[in-house]
Design an enzyme around this catalytic site. Structure first.
Site, PDB file in Angstrom:
ATOM      1  N   GLU A  99     -39.176  15.164  10.683  1.00  0.00           N
ATOM      2  CA  GLU A  99     -38.331  13.750  10.990  1.00  0.00           C
ATOM      3  C   GLU A  99     -37.015  13.367   9.703  1.00  0.00           C
ATOM      4  O   GLU A  99     -37.334  14.759   8.644  1.00  0.00           O
ATOM      5  CB  GLU A  99     -39.028  12.339  10.123  1.00  0.00           C
ATOM      6  CG  GLU A  99     -40.502  11.687  11.090  1.00  0.00           C
ATOM      7  CD  GLU A  99     -39.465  10.401  11.796  1.00  0.00           C
ATOM      8  OE1 GLU A  99     -38.614  10.987  11.869  1.00  0.00           O
ATOM      9  OE2 GLU A  99     -40.038   9.668  12.582  1.00  0.00           O
ATOM     10  N   ASP A 100     -35.908  12.960  10.358  1.00  0.00           N
ATOM     11  CA  ASP A 100     -34.655  12.570   8.999  1.00  0.00           C
ATOM     12  C   ASP A 100     -34.900  11.669   7.825  1.00  0.00           C
ATOM     13  O   ASP A 100     -34.973  12.225   7.090  1.00  0.00           O
ATOM     14  CB  ASP A 100     -33.616  11.712   9.992  1.00  0.00           C
ATOM     15  CG  ASP A 100     -34.269  10.947  10.801  1.00  0.00           C
ATOM     16  OD1 ASP A 100     -35.504  10.707  11.214  1.00  0.00           O
ATOM     17  OD2 ASP A 100     -33.127  10.542  11.359  1.00  0.00           O
ATOM     18  N   LYS A 116     -32.987  10.694  18.073  1.00  0.00           N
ATOM     19  CA  LYS A 116     -32.244  11.530  17.971  1.00  0.00           C
ATOM     20  C   LYS A 116     -32.419  12.249  16.604  1.00  0.00           C
ATOM     21  O   LYS A 116     -32.238  12.918  16.321  1.00  0.00           O
ATOM     22  CB  LYS A 116     -31.332  11.071  17.901  1.00  0.00           C
ATOM     23  CG  LYS A 116     -31.230  10.578  19.752  1.00  0.00           C
ATOM     24  CD  LYS A 116     -29.354  10.825  20.230  1.00  0.00           C
ATOM     25  CE  LYS A 116     -30.034   9.613  20.657  1.00  0.00           C
ATOM     26  NZ  LYS A 116     -30.141   7.500  21.303  1.00  0.00           N
ATOM     27  N   ARG A 156     -23.723   9.783  12.407  1.00  0.00           N
ATOM     28  CA  ARG A 156     -25.289  11.341  12.697  1.00  0.00           C
ATOM     29  C   ARG A 156     -24.983  12.828  12.473  1.00  0.00           C
ATOM     30  O   ARG A 156     -25.353  13.432  11.907  1.00  0.00           O
ATOM     31  CB  ARG A 156     -26.181  11.173  14.379  1.00  0.00           C
ATOM     32  CG  ARG A 156     -26.252   9.767  14.714  1.00  0.00           C
ATOM     33  CD  ARG A 156     -27.197  10.397  15.614  1.00  0.00           C
ATOM     34  NE  ARG A 156     -28.159   9.694  17.064  1.00  0.00           N
ATOM     35  CZ  ARG A 156     -29.354   9.137  16.618  1.00  0.00           C
ATOM     36  NH1 ARG A 156     -30.098   9.205  15.203  1.00  0.00           N
ATOM     37  NH2 ARG A 156     -29.394   7.490  17.513  1.00  0.00           N
ATOM     38  N   PHE A 171     -28.762   1.817   2.966  1.00  0.00           N
ATOM     39  CA  PHE A 171     -29.316   2.057   4.238  1.00  0.00           C
ATOM     40  C   PHE A 171     -28.225   3.249   3.918  1.00  0.00           C
ATOM     41  O   PHE A 171     -27.577   3.305   3.736  1.00  0.00           O
ATOM     42  CB  PHE A 171     -28.477   0.135   4.985  1.00  0.00           C
ATOM     43  CG  PHE A 171     -28.618   0.708   6.559  1.00  0.00           C
ATOM     44  CD1 PHE A 171     -29.452   0.051   6.695  1.00  0.00           C
ATOM     45  CD2 PHE A 171     -27.491   1.628   6.966  1.00  0.00           C
ATOM     46  CE1 PHE A 171     -29.783   0.321   8.563  1.00  0.00           C
ATOM     47  CE2 PHE A 171     -27.693   1.957   8.823  1.00  0.00           C
ATOM     48  CZ  PHE A 171     -29.300   0.899   9.207  1.00  0.00           C
ATOM     49  N   ASP A 198     -28.369   6.927  11.960  1.00  0.00           N
ATOM     50  CA  ASP A 198     -27.360   6.203  12.639  1.00  0.00           C
ATOM     51  C   ASP A 198     -27.132   5.106  12.247  1.00  0.00           C
ATOM     52  O   ASP A 198     -28.046   4.406  11.690  1.00  0.00           O
ATOM     53  CB  ASP A 198     -27.426   6.702  13.760  1.00  0.00           C
ATOM     54  CG  ASP A 198     -28.384   6.162  14.574  1.00  0.00           C
ATOM     55  OD1 ASP A 198     -29.690   5.457  13.999  1.00  0.00           O
ATOM     56  OD2 ASP A 198     -28.103   4.221  15.537  1.00  0.00           O
ATOM     57  N   LYS A 227     -38.316   7.265   2.238  1.00  0.00           N
ATOM     58  CA  LYS A 227     -38.721   5.607   1.069  1.00  0.00           C
ATOM     59  C   LYS A 227     -39.636   4.763   0.867  1.00  0.00           C
ATOM     60  O   LYS A 227     -40.045   4.433   2.007  1.00  0.00           O
ATOM     61  CB  LYS A 227     -37.451   4.437   2.395  1.00  0.00           C
ATOM     62  CG  LYS A 227     -36.031   5.226   1.590  1.00  0.00           C
ATOM     63  CD  LYS A 227     -35.286   3.293   3.202  1.00  0.00           C
ATOM     64  CE  LYS A 227     -33.993   3.543   3.012  1.00  0.00           C
ATOM     65  NZ  LYS A 227     -34.012   2.234   4.247  1.00  0.00           N
ATOM     66  N   ASP A 278     -39.817   6.055   6.732  1.00  0.00           N
ATOM     67  CA  ASP A 278     -39.624   4.236   6.411  1.00  0.00           C
ATOM     68  C   ASP A 278     -40.471   3.694   6.103  1.00  0.00           C
ATOM     69  O   ASP A 278     -41.095   3.492   5.213  1.00  0.00           O
ATOM     70  CB  ASP A 278     -38.326   3.832   6.808  1.00  0.00           C
ATOM     71  CG  ASP A 278     -37.464   2.438   6.940  1.00  0.00           C
ATOM     72  OD1 ASP A 278     -37.631   2.478   5.525  1.00  0.00           O
ATOM     73  OD2 ASP A 278     -36.532   2.213   7.799  1.00  0.00           O
TER      74      ASP A 278
HETATM   75  C1  PRP Z   1     -35.224   6.486  12.847  1.00  0.00           C
HETATM   76  C2  PRP Z   1     -35.933   7.735  12.128  1.00  0.00           C
HETATM   77  C3  PRP Z   1     -37.318   7.807  12.393  1.00  0.00           C
HETATM   78  C4  PRP Z   1     -37.858   5.930  11.921  1.00  0.00           C
HETATM   79  C5  PRP Z   1     -37.827   6.055  10.887  1.00  0.00           C
HETATM   80  O1  PRP Z   1     -35.407   6.507  14.168  1.00  0.00           O
HETATM   81  O2  PRP Z   1     -35.466   8.750  12.927  1.00  0.00           O
HETATM   82  O3  PRP Z   1     -37.802   8.190  13.555  1.00  0.00           O
HETATM   83  O4  PRP Z   1     -36.797   5.329  12.712  1.00  0.00           O
HETATM   84  O5  PRP Z   1     -38.366   4.706  10.731  1.00  0.00           O
HETATM   85  P1  PRP Z   1     -39.658   3.664  10.355  1.00  0.00           P
HETATM   86  O6  PRP Z   1     -40.591   5.087   8.776  1.00  0.00           O
HETATM   87  O7  PRP Z   1     -39.930   2.821   9.956  1.00  0.00           O
HETATM   88  O8  PRP Z   1     -40.825   4.092  11.316  1.00  0.00           O
HETATM   89  P2  PRP Z   1     -35.077   5.039  15.196  1.00  0.00           P
HETATM   90  O9  PRP Z   1     -36.258   4.136  15.828  1.00  0.00           O
HETATM   91  O10 PRP Z   1     -34.118   4.962  13.987  1.00  0.00           O
HETATM   92  O11 PRP Z   1     -34.046   6.603  16.386  1.00  0.00           O
HETATM   93  P3  PRP Z   1     -33.429   7.575  16.736  1.00  0.00           P
HETATM   94  O12 PRP Z   1     -33.689   8.781  15.320  1.00  0.00           O
HETATM   95  O13 PRP Z   1     -32.801   8.161  17.076  1.00  0.00           O
HETATM   96  O14 PRP Z   1     -32.053   7.099  15.504  1.00  0.00           O
END
Ligand code: PRP
Length: 180
Positions: A101-102, A45, A167, A154, A161, A133, A105
């Protein structure tokens, strides 16, 4: 007192700075795809706020779709698995697809999604992320359109979130101490 202050959150990137960067990223996309249509795919999301703002700043024919995934073990090691929860509504063959993507990571999510999307034969495939990051990367992923590169803190807000909270904050804030 504002909710974020009450929660002990520290502002890391102000909304005005986010707006400015979103406009700049959208401007770059508009230039790169001049005269063409782009198809934005938001990863639910977290990306929905960035996608909504980005889409409105792109001065081109623009369509949107969403995809949802679940990740396991990504916080611990590179064996983290990604699984699709909701697939796209529309076919992407022949389109200029931009995965939105937001945050990038570990890179596991974007790596997995880019692989899947490539198999579906888009005309072009690029990656946009509000935050990057790079110090956390476990899989090699490089964003084509990045808002801000940030250290390993973080962060929450503007879509991001902690346990589904925060969010809706307009600013990107730091959660201190980080959750265990
Ligand atoms: C977060 C974020 C990315 C992903 C990045 O999603 O929105 O989609 O993690 O992390 P990575 O590079 O380590 O894969 P999350 O799984 O927390 O779901 P959300 O978007 O619903 O918060």
């Amino acid at each position: 007192m504002p909710f974020a202050r009450k929660e002990g959150l520290k502002i890391r990137i102000r909304h005005a700075d986010i707006e400015r960067r979103v406009r700049a990223v959208a401007g770059q996309i508009t230039k790169d795809f001049k005269g063409q249509r782009v198809h934005l795919i938001g990863v639910l999301k977290g990306a929905c706020f960035f996608l909504a703002d980005l889409a409105r700043e792109i001065d081109l024919e623009t369509s949107i779709d969403f995809i949802a995934v679940a990740s396991y073990g990504k916080k611990k090691d590179s064996s983290g698995q990604v699984r699709m929860l909701k697939d796209l509504d529309n076919n992407v063959a022949g389109l200029n697809v931009i995965l939105v993507e937001d945050i990038l990571d570990t890179g596991l999510t974007a790596n997995y999604l880019l692989r899947i999307l490539r198999q579906r034969r888009p005309k072009t495939l690029s990656l946009a992320a509000l935050l990057d990051k790079p110090s956390r990367r476990l899989k090699p992923v490089k964003g084509d359109y990045i808002g801000f590169t940030i250290p390993d803190e973080f962060v929450v807000g503007y879509g991001l979130d902690y346990a589904e909270r925060y969010r809706n904050l307009k600013d990107v804030c730091v959660l201190q101490p980080p959750p265990q």
